[in-house]
Design a protein around this motif. Structure first.
Motif, PDB file in Angstrom:
ATOM      1  N   GLU A   1      29.461  -0.155  20.464  1.00 41.59           N
ATOM      2  CA  GLU A   1      29.419   1.119  19.747  1.00 41.59           C
ATOM      3  C   GLU A   1      28.129   1.876  20.041  1.00 41.59           C
ATOM      4  N   ALA A   2      27.017   1.137  20.085  1.00 41.58           N
ATOM      5  CA  ALA A   2      25.727   1.771  20.372  1.00 41.58           C
ATOM      6  C   ALA A   2      25.721   2.356  21.780  1.00 41.58           C
ATOM      7  N   GLY A   3      26.203   1.570  22.724  1.00 44.27           N
ATOM      8  CA  GLY A   3      26.247   2.043  24.104  1.00 44.27           C
ATOM      9  C   GLY A   3      27.172   3.230  24.274  1.00 44.27           C
ATOM     10  N   LYS A   4      28.305   3.194  23.582  1.00 42.79           N
ATOM     11  CA  LYS A   4      29.291   4.272  23.703  1.00 42.79           C
ATOM     12  C   LYS A   4      28.731   5.592  23.190  1.00 42.79           C
ATOM     13  N   ILE A   5      27.994   5.536  22.094  1.00 44.05           N
ATOM     14  CA  ILE A   5      27.422   6.748  21.509  1.00 44.05           C
ATOM     15  C   ILE A   5      26.473   7.434  22.482  1.00 44.05           C
ATOM     16  N   TYR A   6      25.687   6.647  23.185  1.00 45.11           N
ATOM     17  CA  TYR A   6      24.640   7.206  24.034  1.00 45.11           C
ATOM     18  C   TYR A   6      25.040   7.385  25.497  1.00 45.11           C
ATOM     19  N   PHE A   7      25.987   6.590  25.958  1.00 50.28           N
ATOM     20  CA  PHE A   7      26.216   6.521  27.398  1.00 50.28           C
ATOM     21  C   PHE A   7      26.579   7.867  28.017  1.00 50.28           C
ATOM     22  N   ASP A   8      27.441   8.620  27.364  1.00 49.55           N
ATOM     23  CA  ASP A   8      27.858   9.906  27.922  1.00 49.55           C
ATOM     24  C   ASP A   8      26.711  10.910  28.001  1.00 49.55           C
ATOM     25  N   LYS A   9      25.645  10.657  27.243  1.00 45.82           N
ATOM     26  CA  LYS A   9      24.519  11.590  27.203  1.00 45.82           C
ATOM     27  C   LYS A   9      23.416  11.246  28.209  1.00 45.82           C
ATOM     28  N   LEU A  10      23.472  10.051  28.769  1.00 46.11           N
ATOM     29  CA  LEU A  10      22.355   9.570  29.591  1.00 46.11           C
ATOM     30  C   LEU A  10      22.551   9.870  31.076  1.00 46.11           C
ATOM     31  N   GLU A  11      22.561  11.134  31.420  1.00 48.44           N
ATOM     32  CA  GLU A  11      22.795  11.522  32.808  1.00 48.44           C
ATOM     33  C   GLU A  11      21.678  11.042  33.736  1.00 48.44           C
ATOM     34  N   THR A  12      20.436  11.147  33.274  1.00 47.64           N
ATOM     35  CA  THR A  12      19.311  10.709  34.105  1.00 47.64           C
ATOM     36  C   THR A  12      19.413   9.225  34.410  1.00 47.64           C
ATOM     37  N   PHE A  13      19.748   8.446  33.397  1.00 48.76           N
ATOM     38  CA  PHE A  13      19.902   7.004  33.598  1.00 48.76           C
ATOM     39  C   PHE A  13      21.004   6.708  34.607  1.00 48.76           C
ATOM     40  N   LYS A  14      22.139   7.388  34.466  1.00 49.35           N
ATOM     41  CA  LYS A  14      23.274   7.105  35.349  1.00 49.35           C
ATOM     42  C   LYS A  14      22.955   7.437  36.806  1.00 49.35           C
ATOM     43  N   LEU A  15      22.197   8.491  37.018  1.00 44.96           N
ATOM     44  CA  LEU A  15      21.803   8.844  38.382  1.00 44.96           C
ATOM     45  C   LEU A  15      20.867   7.787  38.974  1.00 44.96           C
ATOM     46  N   LYS A  16      19.865   7.379  38.185  1.00 38.64           N
ATOM     47  CA  LYS A  16      18.931   6.357  38.660  1.00 38.64           C
ATOM     48  C   LYS A  16      19.626   5.012  38.838  1.00 38.64           C
ATOM     49  N   PHE A  17      20.568   4.738  37.948  1.00 34.35           N
ATOM     50  CA  PHE A  17      21.333   3.495  38.037  1.00 34.35           C
ATOM     51  C   PHE A  17      22.131   3.455  39.338  1.00 34.35           C
ATOM     52  N   ALA A  18      22.831   4.557  39.639  1.00 34.80           N
ATOM     53  CA  ALA A  18      23.631   4.629  40.859  1.00 34.80           C
ATOM     54  C   ALA A  18      22.745   4.506  42.099  1.00 34.80           C
ATOM     55  N   GLU A  19      21.608   5.190  42.086  1.00 35.38           N
ATOM     56  CA  GLU A  19      20.677   5.116  43.215  1.00 35.38           C
ATOM     57  C   GLU A  19      20.172   3.694  43.419  1.00 35.38           C
ATOM     58  N   SER A  20      19.859   3.035  42.315  1.00 36.53           N
ATOM     59  CA  SER A  20      19.339   1.672  42.389  1.00 36.53           C
ATOM     60  C   SER A  20      20.379   0.710  42.952  1.00 36.53           C
ATOM     61  N   VAL A  21      21.629   0.858  42.506  1.00 35.04           N
ATOM     62  CA  VAL A  21      22.707  -0.003  43.004  1.00 35.04           C
ATOM     63  C   VAL A  21      22.902   0.204  44.500  1.00 35.04           C
TER      64      VAL A  21
END
Length: 223
Positions: free
Chosen positions: A89-109
């Motif tokens: 639930e905590a992750g779901k609330i925030y995940f859609d808002k964390l665009e910067t994280f998702k970009l860095k995450f994808a780059e890191s992978v």
């Protein structure tokens, strides 16, 4: 101080709700723990009463021990599932808002895979990239419950899916295209396979199974 607060507000959406979310999460896990302890304790006490009221026979002692075991196992499993639901639930609330994280995450992978990171069947994405580090490098003062929630979500992603994308579909593409595709793939994965998980149903099943077993054990102890 105002500038810092404004920066945090922009960096991590819904940050003001973090303390409320943490308190709510602790309450939910604690409530589940107490509920199962009390309900299992009632059956244990009932079993002990019937054991000492009648003749103390070996098989009745075994049944009392089984009541205790079922109580411990069901309490542990239910509390663990509730904790996982809280993280979800905590992750779901925030995940859609964390665009910067998702970009860095994808780059890191992508960087890890293209650098030849050692992989094997059964591995998940968070085993080759450091999720807490990526989150903390993307935002400031991220609440622990959010870090754990996002890390828990990412641990659901099978690495093989990302390897196939990088090594086959995008082997000749630019990094930016790979990143954008991977972000979209990550969003789709969570919406289709992760956010649909409901551990509450599992907790209810655990409760029903535990109570049926407890009733059966108490019945045989009594008779």
């Amino acid at each position: 101080m105002e500038k810092i607060q404004e920066k945090l507000k922009q960096s991590l959406p819904l940050l003001k709700e973090a303390s409320k979310l943490s308190a709510s999460s602790v309450f939910k896990v604690t409530k589940t723990l107490i509920f199962f302890i009390v309900f299992n304790l009632i059956f244990l006490i009932t079993g002990l009463v019937y054991l000492f009221v009648g003749d103390i026979i070996a098989y009745k002692i075994v049944l009392v021990i089984l009541i205790l075991i079922v109580g411990i196992v069901s309490t542990f499993r239910a509390t663990t599932k509730r904790y996982h639901q809280v993280l979800l639930e905590a992750g779901k609330i925030y995940f859609d808002k964390l665009e910067t994280f998702k970009l860095k995450f994808a780059e890191s992978v992508i960087d890890k895979l293209e650098a030849g990171a050692k992989t094997k069947a059964g591995m998940t994405v968070n085993q080759i990239v450091n999720i807490p580090q990526i989150i903390n490098s993307s935002y400031e003062n991220v609440p622990k419950i959010i870090v754990k929630g996002i890390n828990y979500l990412v641990s659901k992603i099978p690495l093989v899916e990302y390897i196939d994308v990088i090594n086959k579909e995008f082997i000749s593409q630019e990094k930016e295209q790979k990143v954008n595709y991977l972000v979209g793939k990550t969003n789709a994965f969570f919406n289709e396979k992760v956010f649909s998980i409901n551990h509450v149903k599992t907790i209810r099943i655990i409760f029903v199974v535990a109570i049926l077993l407890q009733i059966a054990f108490v019945y045989f102890i009594k008779n």
